[in-house]
Design a protein around this motif. Structure first.
Motif, mmCIF file in Angstrom:
data_model
loop_
_atom_site.group_PDB
_atom_site.id
_atom_site.type_symbol
_atom_site.label_atom_id
_atom_site.label_comp_id
_atom_site.label_asym_id
_atom_site.label_seq_id
_atom_site.Cartn_x
_atom_site.Cartn_y
_atom_site.Cartn_z
ATOM 1 N N ASN A 35 -8.594 -8.348 5.805
ATOM 2 C CA ASN A 35 -7.173 -8.551 5.418
ATOM 3 C C ASN A 35 -7.306 -9.228 3.963
ATOM 4 O O ASN A 35 -5.855 -9.552 3.561
ATOM 5 N N ASN A 36 -8.108 -9.271 3.190
ATOM 6 C CA ASN A 36 -8.136 -10.238 1.955
ATOM 7 C C ASN A 36 -7.530 -9.597 0.833
ATOM 8 O O ASN A 36 -7.108 -10.174 -0.235
ATOM 9 N N ALA A 37 -7.079 -8.308 0.818
ATOM 10 C CA ALA A 37 -6.419 -7.488 -0.049
ATOM 11 C C ALA A 37 -5.167 -7.092 0.303
ATOM 12 O O ALA A 37 -4.549 -6.157 -0.201
ATOM 13 N N LEU A 38 -4.641 -7.694 1.483
ATOM 14 C CA LEU A 38 -3.201 -7.177 1.969
ATOM 15 C C LEU A 38 -2.110 -7.210 0.825
ATOM 16 O O LEU A 38 -1.874 -8.261 0.119
ATOM 17 N N SER A 39 -1.319 -5.998 0.994
ATOM 18 C CA SER A 39 -0.327 -6.203 -0.084
ATOM 19 C C SER A 39 0.801 -6.972 0.510
ATOM 20 O O SER A 39 1.250 -6.988 1.513
ATOM 21 N N VAL A 40 1.580 -7.935 -0.508
ATOM 22 C CA VAL A 40 2.867 -8.599 0.031
ATOM 23 C C VAL A 40 3.831 -7.705 0.280
ATOM 24 O O VAL A 40 4.687 -7.850 1.416
ATOM 25 N N LYS A 41 4.169 -6.531 -0.474
ATOM 26 C CA LYS A 41 5.158 -5.608 -0.059
ATOM 27 C C LYS A 41 5.083 -5.163 1.294
ATOM 28 O O LYS A 41 5.899 -5.175 1.955
ATOM 29 N N TRP A 42 3.713 -4.888 1.847
ATOM 30 C CA TRP A 42 3.390 -4.317 3.035
ATOM 31 C C TRP A 42 3.795 -5.469 4.318
ATOM 32 O O TRP A 42 4.577 -5.027 5.104
ATOM 33 N N LEU A 43 3.478 -6.765 3.860
ATOM 34 C CA LEU A 43 3.674 -7.469 4.776
ATOM 35 C C LEU A 43 5.212 -7.934 4.992
ATOM 36 O O LEU A 43 5.704 -8.070 6.176
#
Length: 424
Positions: free
Chosen positions: A232-240
């Motif tokens: 999950n280290n590159a999760l998009s903030v927009k997605w969260l």
């Protein structure tokens, strides 16, 4: 000033946001401004609107800033300063072709050596440079003395001359390289401290060398943050955000990672009081989405009930309390919307119970108002004449749209004013 640099070539990820948060906190602690720098020099890869999206996310998180700068607006400075370095013989034109340089890299690899440019063009006679029509890059002459970087997390780091090279500052197409642009931007912005990911650690001596060569005497300090590990280290903030994680909870978790806060649940404004770069762990941290879910749940639980209801599409304190009940089995606003949406949606009923549900629906719609659930339940049971097992199952299905869930009496407490709409 401090600065947060963002690339408009992709979504902002959690690592980017952590850097932005730390820069914001320290800027407040030092009473210094925060610049948002959009690194938009790679025109082919830039995605329209990503800069505005990033700025919007920062505002949503409560990160305010002094102003926004675009690297493309500083292009004339990069050209002028490259010419200055050439004029002062602190840089030189390099005519080595990409194919030749690749051959040198392969030779070093085969010899199990670290490749470094060999300064083949560093001392060419003027006549071979002036009349040379071949494509060329501009390289800055390597440092002859050690470069010392003060890092608030890593400590003082020394880069030896033998470990450095004369690196490219202007490409063949006369655009600046990343390090050259950043080194100059930090100088123009009067940056005092650069907080960024440890993956950019080796950029620091290059940027320092550029500024020193240009006669800039101020020594910029650094803080290179350990990497975020895991799938999950590159999760998009927009997605969260789209998944229903509150901005305050995301900030809470990213500041908490590898840190020593006085308490686990807090808001961004609280962190300004106790945050210290020296307390950041030197070890990399794993991003745990389940931990974020737990933190998000606590931030949701702390919301005012009417405000909470707005996150699930209402403006009613009772629905806010209902959402709080569903926090036992949901952790995000998206999950809560799904649970509460099912209550007000058309119910899917097994065919064998269709008639019984139809009968129960009519009874509920025509029933008097009952304050207490037990009175409501007893009335519907008496009027429907269904056996207890089937009755309980169908009543839950009619009222919640699900076969299981929280205590139905708790649910009824907050939906009793909506009963007619729910069983429509």
């Amino acid at each position: 000033m401090l600065r947060f640099a963002s690339s408009p070539t992709r979504d902002m990820n959690i690592g980017d946001l952590r850097v932005a948060l730390f820069n914001y906190i320290v800027s407040k602690q030092r009473d210094e401004g925060l610049i948002i720098r959009i690194e938009d020099l790679d025109k082919e890869r830039n995605i329209e609107g990503k800069d505005e999206e990033t700025i919007g996310i920062l505002k949503l998180l409560g990160i305010d800033y002094s102003h926004v700068v675009y690297q493309s607006q500083n292009f004339r400075f990069y050209v002028a300063m490259a010419l200055q370095l050439l004029h002062e013989a602190k840089a030189f034109n390099c005519f080595c072709s990409p194919e030749w340089l690749e051959k040198k890299r392969e030779e070093a690899k085969n010899n199990k050596e670290t490749y470094r440019y060999d300064d083949a063009c560093a001392n060419l006679p003027a006549e071979l440079v002036i009349d040379n029509e071949n494509p060329f890059t501009v390289r800055i002459k390597k440092s002859e003395t050690p470069i010392i970087i003060k890092d608030h997390i890593k400590g003082e780091i020394t880069f030896k001359p033998e470990d450095m090279e004369s690196f490219i500052i202007m490409n063949e197409n006369k655009t600046p390289t990343y390090n050259f642009a950043c080194g100059i931007d930090d100088m123009l912005g009067d940056i005092s401290l650069v907080i960024r990911d440890e993956g950019q650690m080796n950029d620091a001596p290059k940027e320092d060398m550029i500024r020193t060569s240009l006669g800039y005497e101020k020594k910029i300090e650094y803080a290179h943050l350990p990497a975020i590990l895991g799938e999950n280290n590159a999760l998009s903030v927009k997605w969260l955000l789209e998944e229903g994680y509150l901005p305050s909870a995301i900030a809470n978790y990213l500041i908490l990672m590898g840190n020593k806060p006085p308490k686990e649940i807090f808001h961004l404004v609280d962190a300004i009081e106790w945050f210290d770069l020296k307390n950041i762990s030197k070890e990399s941290e794993y991003f745990d989405i389940d931990k974020l879910r737990d933190i998000n749940k606590e931030h949701l639980r702390a919301l005012d009930t009417k405000e909470f209801s707005r996150y699930v599409g209402f403006a009613d304190a009772d629905i806010g309390e209902l959402a709080r009940v569903y926090l036992e089995e949901a952790s995000t606003t998206k999950e809560l919307k799904s649970k509460i949406g099912a209550i007000f949606a058309k119910k899917e009923v097994p065919k064998e119970f269709a008639e019984a549900v139809k009968t129960m629906s009519e009874i509920i719609k025509n029933a008097p108002y009952f304050e207490e659930f037990d009175d409501f339940k007893n009335y519907i049971m008496k009027e429907s004449r269904l056996n207890d097992k089937i009755f309980s199952k169908l009543l839950r299905l009619l009222l919640t749209g699900a076969e299981d869930g929280p205590d139905i009496s708790l649910v009824y407490k907050y939906i009793k004013n909506y009963i007619g709409e729910i069983v429509k």
